[in-house]
Design an enzyme around this catalytic site. Structure first.
Site, PDB file in Angstrom:
ATOM      1  N   SER A  91       0.868  -1.030   0.054  1.00 34.65           N
ATOM      2  CA  SER A  91      -0.051  -0.063  -0.086  1.00 34.65           C
ATOM      3  C   SER A  91       0.876   1.214  -0.177  1.00 34.65           C
ATOM      4  CB  SER A  91      -0.802  -0.020   1.410  1.00 34.65           C
ATOM      5  OG  SER A  91      -1.525   1.320   1.414  1.00 34.65           O
TER       6      SER A  91
ATOM      7  N   GLU B 190      -8.635   5.905  -9.166  1.00 37.05           N
ATOM      8  CA  GLU B 190      -9.105   6.560  -7.702  1.00 37.05           C
ATOM      9  C   GLU B 190      -8.841   7.972  -7.628  1.00 37.05           C
ATOM     10  OE1 GLU B 190      -7.102   4.331  -4.726  1.00 37.05           O
ATOM     11  OE2 GLU B 190      -8.054   2.253  -5.130  1.00 37.05           O
TER      12      GLU B 190
HETATM   13 ZN   LIG Z   1      -5.610   5.790  -1.201  1.00 36.15          ZN
END
Ligand SMILES: [Zn+2]
Length: 228
Positions: free
Chosen positions: A142, A200
């Site tokens: 991440s 995103e």
């Molecule tokens: Zn994010």
């Protein structure tokens, strides 16, 4: 990448040997002079195109920019917290947005390896691994673990972490302004095959001064750095 690097080095070594192997023979000397002219520009171009990759304590930097993606992980113990420069940058962006009547909200910032592991495992349990991999990073993969990534939203909470955020006035201003604060929109629309993530609009990655050039290029970070 490694294969490309070795190939580049081999070409370079061959050129060096050719350069050192000049003889007194006039015909060969002429050949020696024309050889670099014919072949070295392509070879030097290949070498220049190879990105400078450094791995320091398990953290990968490409051209000095920390990179995390589906292939490049962070170590479990990399736990820097949200970086002060990122706090300063989004605070300025939110304030400038507010001056234009925009209402930004910080949705998510630093996430540790273990926190991401919990999130990912919950998504896998809920949606299955294949589906989860489209929107959630495996632990260690991440960008939020870098302390350089944030998720932003607007006061319209119905758009939070949704592609609908891309239609808000906040995003419409931010998409052409974020780079001025050192951020890039990391997971672009139409680049899913390169980033490995769906679009995103809410996910910003802080890269500092390089953000402007990346924005102007219209490329993903991977393409910009030549590691796609
Ligand atoms: Zn994010």
């Amino acid at each position: 990448m490694i294969r490309k690097l070795i190939l580049g080095m081999t070409i370079s070594a061959a050129l060096l040997m050719q350069g050192c192997g000049s003889t007194l023979n006039a015909e060969q000397t002429a050949g020696h002079q024309t050889f670099p002219k014919q072949y070295s520009p392509a070879s030097i171009g290949d070498l220049a195109a190879l990105p400078d990759i450094e791995v320091i304590d398990g953290v990968t930097y490409v051209e000095g920019i920390l990179v995390v993606n589906k292939e490049i992980p962070l170590p479990r113990d990399y736990n820097p917290g949200l970086q002060q420069e990122v706090i300063d940058a989004y605070s300025r962006m939110f304030a400038d947005g507010a001056g234009r009547g925009l209402d930004f909200v910080l949705v998510s910032d630093f996430r540790s390896y273990d926190y991401q592991a919990g999130l990912y495992n919950n998504y896998v349990a809920r949606d299955g691994r294949e589906e989860a991999d489209k929107f959630s990073a495996k632990p260690g993969h991440s960008e939020h673990q870098t302390g350089l990534a944030i998720d932003v939203g607007s006061s319209d909470s119905a758009t939070t972490l949704s592609v609908k955020f891309g239609e808000t006035p906040e995003y419409q201003w931010m998409k052409d302004a974020a780079h001025e604060y050192g951020f890039i929109i990391r997971y672009l629309e139409g680049k899913e095959d390169i980033t490995g993530y769906q679009y995103e609009p809410w996910h910003l990655r802080y890269v500092g001064d390089e953000a402007e050039a990346i924005y102007e290029s219209g490329l993903t970070l991977e393409e910009y750095l030549g590691i796609e």
